[in-house]
Design an enzyme around this catalytic site. Structure first.
Site, PDB file in Angstrom:
ATOM      1  N   HIS A   1      -7.979  -5.239 -13.433  1.00  0.00           N
ATOM      2  CA  HIS A   1      -8.931  -4.161 -13.146  1.00  0.00           C
ATOM      3  C   HIS A   1     -10.359  -4.659 -12.916  1.00  0.00           C
ATOM      4  O   HIS A   1     -10.971  -4.276 -11.921  1.00  0.00           O
ATOM      5  CB  HIS A   1      -8.890  -3.000 -14.129  1.00  0.00           C
ATOM      6  CG  HIS A   1      -9.570  -1.818 -13.474  1.00  0.00           C
ATOM      7  ND1 HIS A   1      -8.964  -1.072 -12.493  1.00  0.00           N
ATOM      8  CD2 HIS A   1     -10.831  -1.360 -13.556  1.00  0.00           C
ATOM      9  CE1 HIS A   1      -9.820  -0.182 -12.011  1.00  0.00           C
ATOM     10  NE2 HIS A   1     -10.969  -0.327 -12.641  1.00  0.00           N
TER      11      HIS A   1
ATOM     12  N   TYR B   1     -13.750  -4.585  -9.567  1.00  0.00           N
ATOM     13  CA  TYR B   1     -15.224  -4.525  -9.564  1.00  0.00           C
ATOM     14  C   TYR B   1     -15.812  -5.826  -9.035  1.00  0.00           C
ATOM     15  O   TYR B   1     -16.905  -5.822  -8.458  1.00  0.00           O
ATOM     16  CB  TYR B   1     -15.756  -4.156 -10.954  1.00  0.00           C
ATOM     17  CG  TYR B   1     -15.265  -2.776 -11.319  1.00  0.00           C
ATOM     18  CD1 TYR B   1     -15.647  -1.678 -10.555  1.00  0.00           C
ATOM     19  CD2 TYR B   1     -14.358  -2.579 -12.340  1.00  0.00           C
ATOM     20  CE1 TYR B   1     -15.134  -0.417 -10.811  1.00  0.00           C
ATOM     21  CE2 TYR B   1     -13.841  -1.322 -12.609  1.00  0.00           C
ATOM     22  CZ  TYR B   1     -14.233  -0.247 -11.828  1.00  0.00           C
ATOM     23  OH  TYR B   1     -13.721   1.002 -12.067  1.00  0.00           O
TER      24      TYR B   1
ATOM     25  N   ARG C   1       5.908   3.818  -3.807  1.00  0.00           N
ATOM     26  CA  ARG C   1       5.220   2.721  -3.124  1.00  0.00           C
ATOM     27  C   ARG C   1       6.166   1.522  -3.073  1.00  0.00           C
ATOM     28  O   ARG C   1       7.173   1.483  -3.780  1.00  0.00           O
ATOM     29  CB  ARG C   1       3.910   2.347  -3.847  1.00  0.00           C
ATOM     30  CG  ARG C   1       4.112   1.690  -5.184  1.00  0.00           C
ATOM     31  CD  ARG C   1       2.817   1.419  -5.932  1.00  0.00           C
ATOM     32  NE  ARG C   1       2.095   0.263  -5.425  1.00  0.00           N
ATOM     33  CZ  ARG C   1       1.162  -0.417  -6.108  1.00  0.00           C
ATOM     34  NH1 ARG C   1       0.847  -0.055  -7.354  1.00  0.00           N
ATOM     35  NH2 ARG C   1       0.537  -1.439  -5.581  1.00  0.00           N
ATOM     36  N   ARG C   2       5.835   0.547  -2.240  1.00  0.00           N
ATOM     37  CA  ARG C   2       6.558  -0.720  -2.181  1.00  0.00           C
ATOM     38  C   ARG C   2       8.045  -0.561  -1.887  1.00  0.00           C
ATOM     39  O   ARG C   2       8.876  -1.202  -2.518  1.00  0.00           O
ATOM     40  CB  ARG C   2       6.391  -1.489  -3.492  1.00  0.00           C
ATOM     41  CG  ARG C   2       4.959  -1.905  -3.728  1.00  0.00           C
ATOM     42  CD  ARG C   2       4.785  -2.595  -5.050  1.00  0.00           C
ATOM     43  NE  ARG C   2       3.585  -3.433  -5.002  1.00  0.00           N
ATOM     44  CZ  ARG C   2       3.105  -4.101  -6.040  1.00  0.00           C
ATOM     45  NH1 ARG C   2       3.701  -4.036  -7.199  1.00  0.00           N
ATOM     46  NH2 ARG C   2       2.039  -4.858  -5.913  1.00  0.00           N
TER      47      ARG C   2
ATOM     48  N   HIS D   1      -5.159   4.993  -2.369  1.00  0.00           N
ATOM     49  CA  HIS D   1      -6.417   4.829  -3.117  1.00  0.00           C
ATOM     50  C   HIS D   1      -7.048   3.468  -2.814  1.00  0.00           C
ATOM     51  O   HIS D   1      -8.228   3.376  -2.491  1.00  0.00           O
ATOM     52  CB  HIS D   1      -6.115   4.978  -4.614  1.00  0.00           C
ATOM     53  CG  HIS D   1      -7.156   4.423  -5.532  1.00  0.00           C
ATOM     54  ND1 HIS D   1      -8.410   4.971  -5.661  1.00  0.00           N
ATOM     55  CD2 HIS D   1      -7.123   3.361  -6.387  1.00  0.00           C
ATOM     56  CE1 HIS D   1      -9.109   4.279  -6.554  1.00  0.00           C
ATOM     57  NE2 HIS D   1      -8.357   3.284  -6.997  1.00  0.00           N
ATOM     58  N   PHE D   2      -6.237   2.412  -2.867  1.00  0.00           N
ATOM     59  CA  PHE D   2      -6.926   1.120  -2.761  1.00  0.00           C
ATOM     60  C   PHE D   2      -7.250   0.712  -1.319  1.00  0.00           C
ATOM     61  O   PHE D   2      -7.984  -0.230  -1.100  1.00  0.00           O
ATOM     62  CB  PHE D   2      -6.263   0.018  -3.593  1.00  0.00           C
ATOM     63  CG  PHE D   2      -4.920  -0.508  -3.197  1.00  0.00           C
ATOM     64  CD1 PHE D   2      -4.742  -1.233  -2.045  1.00  0.00           C
ATOM     65  CD2 PHE D   2      -3.845  -0.334  -4.053  1.00  0.00           C
ATOM     66  CE1 PHE D   2      -3.504  -1.759  -1.725  1.00  0.00           C
ATOM     67  CE2 PHE D   2      -2.598  -0.857  -3.747  1.00  0.00           C
ATOM     68  CZ  PHE D   2      -2.427  -1.573  -2.563  1.00  0.00           C
ATOM     69  N   HIS D   3      -6.714   1.478  -0.354  1.00  0.00           N
ATOM     70  CA  HIS D   3      -7.194   1.209   1.011  1.00  0.00           C
ATOM     71  C   HIS D   3      -8.537   1.903   1.263  1.00  0.00           C
ATOM     72  O   HIS D   3      -9.278   1.491   2.151  1.00  0.00           O
ATOM     73  CB  HIS D   3      -6.143   1.588   2.059  1.00  0.00           C
ATOM     74  CG  HIS D   3      -5.104   0.503   2.201  1.00  0.00           C
ATOM     75  ND1 HIS D   3      -4.065   0.350   1.318  1.00  0.00           N
ATOM     76  CD2 HIS D   3      -5.003  -0.530   3.077  1.00  0.00           C
ATOM     77  CE1 HIS D   3      -3.339  -0.707   1.648  1.00  0.00           C
ATOM     78  NE2 HIS D   3      -3.897  -1.268   2.720  1.00  0.00           N
TER      79      HIS D   3
END
Ligand code: HAS
Length: 543
Positions: free
Chosen positions: A219, A223, A433-434, A370-372
Site C-alpha cells: 500500500h 503513495y 478480476r484476473r 480503481h487503479f487505472h
C-alpha cells in the site's frame, strides 16, 4: 546541470520509458480480452497466454517503469532544488546497475514464461528464483540511489542551517524515506521467505505471512507512485499556469501526513483474508481514512493555486478560471486531466477502504478500474506530462510535435474514462478480476455493455500511447538543438517559505513518528505470525 548527473538521470528516465513502452502496449490486449476479443494468439510465440501478458503488463508498468522514473525524477529534483551535485555518486551508479540487472532478470524470466505469477506474485504460485532475485535487485538498487539522494540533502542541510528545504526536494526526499521504510516488508518477504523457497532451500512457505509482508509494502507503494505527481502539482504546475503555489505550509504538511500514515494500512487489501484478526483490519481501516486527509489537503491547495492563476488571467464566475489555464501546453493538460481523473479514483479508494463495501468489490474488475484511475492515470499521465519538459530539458531539444503530445493527453483521458467506467461497472455486476473473459466460463448477458466500454477504452488508450511515443521519439531523434536552455518550471509560493513554521522542516520527529506508527500497526501481529509460522505450502506452477 553537470553532464555526469544529466547522463545518470537520462539513463533512468530512458529505461523507465522503455518499460512503459512494452508494458503499456500490452494494455489494449488485456482490455480487448475483457471485451471477449482475444488477440493474444497474434503475439505467439513471444507471449503465449493471457496470464503471461497480464504479468508482463503489471510488472513492467507498475513496478519497473514507476520505480525507475521516480528514482530519476527524485535525483533531478534533489540536485536542482538544492543546486548541487549528487553525493556518493559511485553508490548511486552501482544502484542503477542493480536496477538494470533487476529489469533484465524480471523481464527475461517473464518473457520466457517462467514467472507468470502476476505483479503481486502471491505464493504458493512459484516462479523461477531469477524473477524474485530480479525484483529484489530492482529494489536494492533503488535503496542505494535513495541513500545517495539523502546524503546530498544531509550535506546541504549541514551547510544551510535554518534554511527551509526547497519544497521540490523536500517532497521527493519524504517519498524516498517512505520508500525505504515501506520496502522493509517486501525485503523481508523476499530474503527470508520467497527466495530460499524458490531456490528449494526450504520445502514450503507460509502463504498468509507472505501476503501480509507483501501488503506491508504494497500500500505505501501506491503513495510512492503518487507523491512525485503531487511534487509536480505543487512545485511545478502553478508556475506552468503562470501562477504561484497557494500555501507552502499546507504542501509540506501533506507530505509529512503521507510519511506517517501510508505504511500501517496494508490490511485494507486483506479484509477478506481469513487468518488476520479482525481488530487489525479495523485499525488499518481507520488509518486508511487518515491517509486520505493529505490528499484532500492537496486537492484544496492545488485547486486554490490553479484558481488564483486563472483569475489573474481574467477568468471570472465560479468556473471561468478553468478555461484560462494554459490547456494548450501538453504538460499542463496532462496534469490537469490527471487531477480530474484522480478525484474519481480517490473517491473509489474511500469506497474500497470501507470494510463492508470492500466485500462487494474485492477481487472484482472494480479494483483494476480503481487503479487505472490512480496509478495508470494520476501517476502515469502526470509523469507523461513531466516528460514533455524533462525530456527536452535533458536532451537540450525543443518538444517536437506538441499538438500530437497534446492529443495524447486527451486521448489518454478519454480512453481511461471508457476503460474505467467499464471495469467499475463490471465489478459491481460481480465480474471477477484476473480472469480471461474470452473463455466461455466467465460470461453473463448483463456484462456485455460494460465489457464493450472496456474494450473501446483500451483501443483509445492504444492511440494515446502511440501518439505519446511519437512525440517523445520525434524529440529524442531530432537533430535540432534548442536555441536556449529549457527551463525547469519551479513555482514560487505566494508567501515565501521562510515564513513557513520551522517545525514543518524538522525531519527527525516526523520520521520517528512514522516508525512508531509502523511498529504499532504491524509489530504485534508480525511477532505473532512469525512465532506461529505456518510453512505448509509447496510451490505451484499454475500456468
Ligand atoms: Fe487504492 C486497491 C484504497 C489511493 C492504487 N489501490 C488498490 C490497488 C492499487 C491501488 C494498485 O482500502 C490494487 C492492488 C491489487 O492489485 O490488489 N486507494 C485507497 C484509498 C486511497 C487510494 C483510500 N490507490 C490509491 C492511489 C493509488 C492506488 C493513489 C496509486 C497511485 N485501494 C484502496 C483499497 C484497495 C485498493 C482499500 C483494496 C481493494 C481490494 O479489495 O482489493 C486514497 O489515498 C485516495 C485519496 C484521494 C482522494 C482524491 C483527492 C483528489 C485530488 C485531485 C485534485 C484535482 C486537481 C485537478 C488538482 C480523496 C488530489 C484540478 C483540475 C482542474 C481542471 C480544476
Amino acid at each position: 546541470m553537470i553532464n555526469r548527473e544529466r547522463t545518470f538521470i537520462t539513463f533512468q528516465v530512458g529505461l523507465a520509458l522503455a518499460a512503459l513502452l512494452v508494458g503499456t502496449l500490452l494494455g489494449p490486449f488485456q482490455a480487448l480480452e475483457h471485451s471477449k476479443i482475444d488477440l493474444y494468439p497474434l503475439l505467439k510465440p513471444l507471449i503465449s497466454n493471457y496470464y503471461q501478458g497480464l504479468t508482463i503488463h503489471g510488472v513492467l508498468n507498475a513496478l519497473v517503469f514507476t520505480t525507475l522514473f521516480i528514482m530519476g525524477f527524485h535525483t533531478f529534483c534533489t540536485i536542482n532544488g538544492l543546486n548541487r551535485r549528487l553525493k556518493w555518486f559511485g553508490l548511486a551508479a552501482t544502484g542503477l546497475g542493480f536496477m538494470v540487472l533487476g529489469f533484465i532478470l524480471a523481464g527475461t524470466t517473464m518473457f520466457l514464461n517462467q514467472a507468470t505469477v502476476l505483479y503481486t506474485f502471491y505464493p504458493p504460485m512459484k516462479a523461477t528464483p531469477w524473477f524474485y532475485i530480479g525484483l529484489t535487485s530492482l529494489i536494492v538498487g533503488s535503496w542505494m540511489i535513495g541513500w545517495s539522494q539523502l546524503a546530498t540533502l544531509a550535506e546541504w542541510k549541514k551547510e544551510n542551517p535554518g534554511v527551509k528545504t526547497p519544497l521540490i526536494t523536500m517532497g521527493c526526499m519524504v517519498n524516498t524515506i517512505l520508500w525505504q521504510l515501506a520496502t522493509l516488508g517486501i525485503g523481508i518477504q523476499m530474503l527470508v521467505l520467497v527466495i530460499p523457497w524458490a531456490l528449494n532451500l526450504t520445502p514450503a512457505t507460509d502463504a498468509l505471512l507472505n501476503r501480509v509482508l507483501f501488503w506491508f509494502t504494497g500500500h505505501p507503494l501506491v503513495y510512492f507512485w503518487l507523491l512525485p505527481a503531487y511534487v509536480s502539482w505543487y512545485s511545478l504546475l502553478p508556475r506552468q499556469v503562470e501562477g504561484k503555489l497557494f500555501s507552502d505550509p499546507l504542501a509540506r504538511l501533506s507530505f509529512w501526513g503521507f510519511l506517517i500514515f501510508s505504511t500501517p494500512v496494508g490490511f485494507h487489501h486483506q479484509f477478506a483474508d481469513p487468518g488476520v484478526p479482525v481488530v487489525w483490519k479495523y485499525i488499518h481501516a481507520l488509518l486508511t481514512f487518515l491517509v486520505v486527509i493529505p490528499s484532500f489537503m492537496t486537492a484544496f491547495t492545488v485547486i486554490a493555486s490553479l484558481e488564483r492563476a486563472g483569475r489573474k488571467k481574467g477568468g471570472t464566475g465560479l468556473f471561468g478560471w478553468i478555461s484560462r489555464l494554459n490547456w494548450k501546453n501538453p504538460s499542463v493538460s496532462a496534469q490537469l486531466l490527471s487531477g480530474l481523473i484522480f478525484f474519481f479514483g480517490g473517491i473509489g479508494g474511500i469506497i474500497n477502504a470501507s470494510g463492508s463495501l470492500n466485500l462487494v468489490i474485492h477481487n472484482t474488475t472494480w479494483v483494476p478500474g480503481h487503479f487505472h484511475l490512480t496509478v495508470a492515470t494520476a501517476t502515469t499521465l502526470t509523469f507523461m506530462g513531466i516528460t514533455f519538459w524533462l525530456v527536452p530539458h535533458l536532451s537540450r531539444k525543443n518538444l517536437k510535435l506538441p499538438k500530437i503530445a497534446l492529443a495524447s493527453t486527451w486521448t489518454w483521458f478519454i480512453g481511461m474514462i471508457f476503460f474505467s467506467l467499464g471495469m467499475h461497472w463490471l465489478g459491481l455486476l460481480g465480474a471477477p478480476r484476473r480472469v480471461p473473459f474470452s473463455t466461455a466460463s466467465y460470461d453473463h448477458p448483463s456484462w456485455h455493455l460494460p465489457q464493450a466500454l472496456t474494450g473501446i477504452g483500451g483501443a483509445i488508450l492504444l492511440v494515446a500511447a502511440t501518439l505519446y511515443f511519437i512525440s517523445i521519439f520525434a524529440t529524442i531523434l531530432s537533430k535540432e538543438k534548442a536555441a536556449a536552455p529549457i527551463e525547469i518550471p519551479i513555482a514560487e509560493a505566494e508567501i515565501e517559505p521562510s515564513h513557513t513554521p520551522a517545525w514543518l522542516d524538522y525531519w527527525k520527529p516526523w520520521i520517528i513518528l512514522a516508525i512508531i506508527l509502523v511498529i504499532i500497526g504491524y509489530g504485534p501481529i508480525l511477532i505473532q505470525m512469525f512465532g506461529n509460522i505456518n510453512a505448509v505450502s509447496p510451490g505451484f506452477k499454475v500456468w
